[in-house]
Motif scaffolding. Structure first.
Motif, PDB file in Angstrom:
ATOM      1  N   LYS A   1      -7.217   6.882 -32.045  1.00  0.00           N
ATOM      2  CA  LYS A   1      -8.454   6.075 -32.031  1.00  0.00           C
ATOM      3  C   LYS A   1      -9.596   6.873 -31.406  1.00  0.00           C
ATOM      4  O   LYS A   1     -10.715   6.888 -31.925  1.00  0.00           O
ATOM      5  N   ALA A   2      -9.307   7.530 -30.297  1.00  0.00           N
ATOM      6  CA  ALA A   2     -10.349   8.327 -29.625  1.00  0.00           C
ATOM      7  C   ALA A   2     -10.844   9.440 -30.544  1.00  0.00           C
ATOM      8  O   ALA A   2     -12.054   9.707 -30.623  1.00  0.00           O
ATOM      9  N   TYR A   3      -9.911  10.056 -31.253  1.00  0.00           N
ATOM     10  CA  TYR A   3     -10.254  11.115 -32.220  1.00  0.00           C
ATOM     11  C   TYR A   3     -11.199  10.562 -33.285  1.00  0.00           C
ATOM     12  O   TYR A   3     -12.242  11.150 -33.578  1.00  0.00           O
ATOM     13  N   LYS A   4     -10.875   9.386 -33.838  1.00  0.00           N
ATOM     14  CA  LYS A   4     -11.718   8.802 -34.892  1.00  0.00           C
ATOM     15  C   LYS A   4     -13.094   8.410 -34.343  1.00  0.00           C
ATOM     16  O   LYS A   4     -14.111   8.614 -35.011  1.00  0.00           O
ATOM     17  N   ASN A   5     -13.105   7.891 -33.109  1.00  0.00           N
ATOM     18  CA  ASN A   5     -14.393   7.532 -32.491  1.00  0.00           C
ATOM     19  C   ASN A   5     -15.272   8.761 -32.313  1.00  0.00           C
ATOM     20  O   ASN A   5     -16.475   8.712 -32.560  1.00  0.00           O
ATOM     21  N   CYS A   6     -14.659   9.848 -31.868  1.00  0.00           N
ATOM     22  CA  CYS A   6     -15.437  11.088 -31.676  1.00  0.00           C
ATOM     23  C   CYS A   6     -16.021  11.548 -33.008  1.00  0.00           C
ATOM     24  O   CYS A   6     -17.191  11.938 -33.079  1.00  0.00           O
ATOM     25  N   LEU A   7     -15.206  11.506 -34.062  1.00  0.00           N
ATOM     26  CA  LEU A   7     -15.709  11.925 -35.379  1.00  0.00           C
ATOM     27  C   LEU A   7     -16.865  11.021 -35.811  1.00  0.00           C
ATOM     28  O   LEU A   7     -17.881  11.502 -36.322  1.00  0.00           O
ATOM     29  N   ALA A   8     -16.710   9.725 -35.555  1.00  0.00           N
ATOM     30  CA  ALA A   8     -17.765   8.769 -35.951  1.00  0.00           C
ATOM     31  C   ALA A   8     -19.075   9.059 -35.211  1.00  0.00           C
ATOM     32  O   ALA A   8     -20.162   8.825 -35.744  1.00  0.00           O
ATOM     33  N   GLU A   9     -18.937   9.599 -33.990  1.00  0.00           N
ATOM     34  CA  GLU A   9     -20.144   9.958 -33.217  1.00  0.00           C
ATOM     35  C   GLU A   9     -20.722  11.305 -33.647  1.00  0.00           C
ATOM     36  O   GLU A   9     -21.681  11.791 -33.052  1.00  0.00           O
ATOM     37  N   GLY A  10     -20.069  11.929 -34.622  1.00  0.00           N
ATOM     38  CA  GLY A  10     -20.567  13.219 -35.108  1.00  0.00           C
ATOM     39  C   GLY A  10     -20.064  14.403 -34.311  1.00  0.00           C
ATOM     40  O   GLY A  10     -20.562  15.513 -34.458  1.00  0.00           O
ATOM     41  N   ARG A  11     -19.054  14.181 -33.450  1.00  0.00           N
ATOM     42  CA  ARG A  11     -18.501  15.316 -32.698  1.00  0.00           C
ATOM     43  C   ARG A  11     -17.367  15.946 -33.505  1.00  0.00           C
ATOM     44  O   ARG A  11     -16.640  15.251 -34.209  1.00  0.00           O
ATOM     45  N   ARG A  12     -17.232  17.264 -33.368  1.00  0.00           N
ATOM     46  CA  ARG A  12     -16.115  17.936 -34.039  1.00  0.00           C
ATOM     47  C   ARG A  12     -14.873  17.745 -33.175  1.00  0.00           C
ATOM     48  O   ARG A  12     -14.704  18.421 -32.156  1.00  0.00           O
TER      49      ARG A  12
END
Ligand code: AMP
Ligand code: MG
Length: 329
Positions: free
Chosen positions: A248-259
């Protein structure tokens, strides 16, 4: 200074011997990680290791010798259990600490009366140590606090321009630093976990302790005080039971535009099918061998590495977890 990366052959070995005898440094492969070597008998050369790495001056070094070297030249009071252990595990990823005879530079042990000795099994390391014919003091060939190097390219990216020669012996097969074992007491004591596990040692020696730092007490292995192995990007570490949260944290980071990249074993990688994964493999030896390589790949590619600890926590995974929590905890 130009840094040469050369395959191990008679020409590069001659150059290595020349550099060491002039008090200079040579990086070389072992079965664990690459080492940054100096003539262990030369104070100034050993000091150069600390300066080149930015290593704290109270963190002692391991002396490396070839398999036919008589370590009784360097150390004394070798207990019977240590002879059994040497027979069972050397050459190999086990460093043994004994009472020093004081024949190498005192800078190696930072003034302690003990000396850590290692006989690596890597073919190139053996050729190098045999050829130079001297005890070689060597820590890992990275800048202090950075992830240890497991390829010649890793060494170059940390120390290029600072040393003259890197002997290239391919990717290290072991992947985490050697087990450090205190052999100065009646019972051997693991100071740093590695591929030779406490159980493996106990099976040969009869028993084996494990050292844990106690707040306020003198540290028995000074290296333990320091945070090591950090990749140069943000990190987060989840235990295996919380792997769903990691995803979930990984997907949230991607959604925020972080690699974001997940760092996990192949089972977890398959469970989530995440697109950006630093996959460590399946067996415990594979996971150990890939850990530093994947951390270094991660810092090149990612803004944040989201790591999931392996499910298994014993054996080789004790050493892996120790590094993973220092890198990502
Ligand atoms: P490195 O070469 O960077 O993997 O670090 C060597 C490790 O060996 C450090 O954790 C040191 O604390 C440990 N070490 C080296 N010499 C001794 C010694 N004489 N007694 C206890 N630990 C040692
Ligand atoms: Mg190191």
């Amino acid at each position: 200074m130009e840094t040469k990366i050369l395959p191990i052959d008679s020409r590069s070995l001659q150059l290595a011997e020349k550099l060491l005898s002039e008090g200079k440094l040579v990086a070389f492969p072992t079965e664990t990680v690459y080492g940054l070597g100096a003539d262990a008998r030369n104070d100034e050369a050993v000091k150069l290791i600390y300066a080149t790495k930015g290593r704290p001056s109270d963190n002692p070094l391991i002396v490396h010798v070839d398999k036919d070297y008589d370590i009784a030249q360097l150390v004394t009071d070798i207990p019977d259990y240590a002879k059994l252990l040497a027979k069972a595990f050397l050459p190999g990823p086990l460093t043994m600490v004994y009472k020093s005879r004081g024949v190498v530079s005192p800078v190696v042990s930072c003034g302690l009366d003990t000396l850590a000795v290692r006989v690596p099994s890597h073919k190139g390391a053996q050729q190098f140590l045999k050829f130079v014919g001297m005890p070689v003091a060597a820590p890992s060939a990275n800048l202090s606090k950075h992830v240890s190097p497991v390829t010649a390219q890793h060494v170059y990216s940390d120390l290029g321009g600072r040393i003259e020669l890197i002997l290239d012996g391919g990717k290290c097969s072991g992947g985490i630093e050697s087990t450090v074992l205190d052999c100065t007491g009646c019972v051997p004591c693991v100071l740093r976990s590695g591929l030779v596990t406490r159980d493996m040692i106990a099976r040969v020696a009869g028993e084996c302790d494990e050292y844990h730092m106690v707040e306020g007490e003198r540290v028995r292995s000074p290296g333990m005080k320091y945070k090591h192995y950090s990749p140069r990007c943000a990190t987060a570490l989840y235990d295996y039971a919380h792997r769903e949260e990691a995803f979930k944290a990984y997907k949230n980071c991607l959604a925020e535009g972080r690699r974001a990249y997940m760092l996990c074993d192949s089972g977890v990688a398959e469970q989530f099918g995440a697109r950006y994964v630093l996959e460590l493999g399946r067996s415990e030896n594979e996971i150990a061998a890939n850990l530093y390589d994947k951390l270094r790949e991660g810092e090149r590619l990612a803004d944040i590495i989201i790591a999931v600890a392996p499910e298994k926590q014993d054996g080789v995974m004790v050493g892996v977890m120790n590094r993973l929590s220092k890198a990502c905890g």
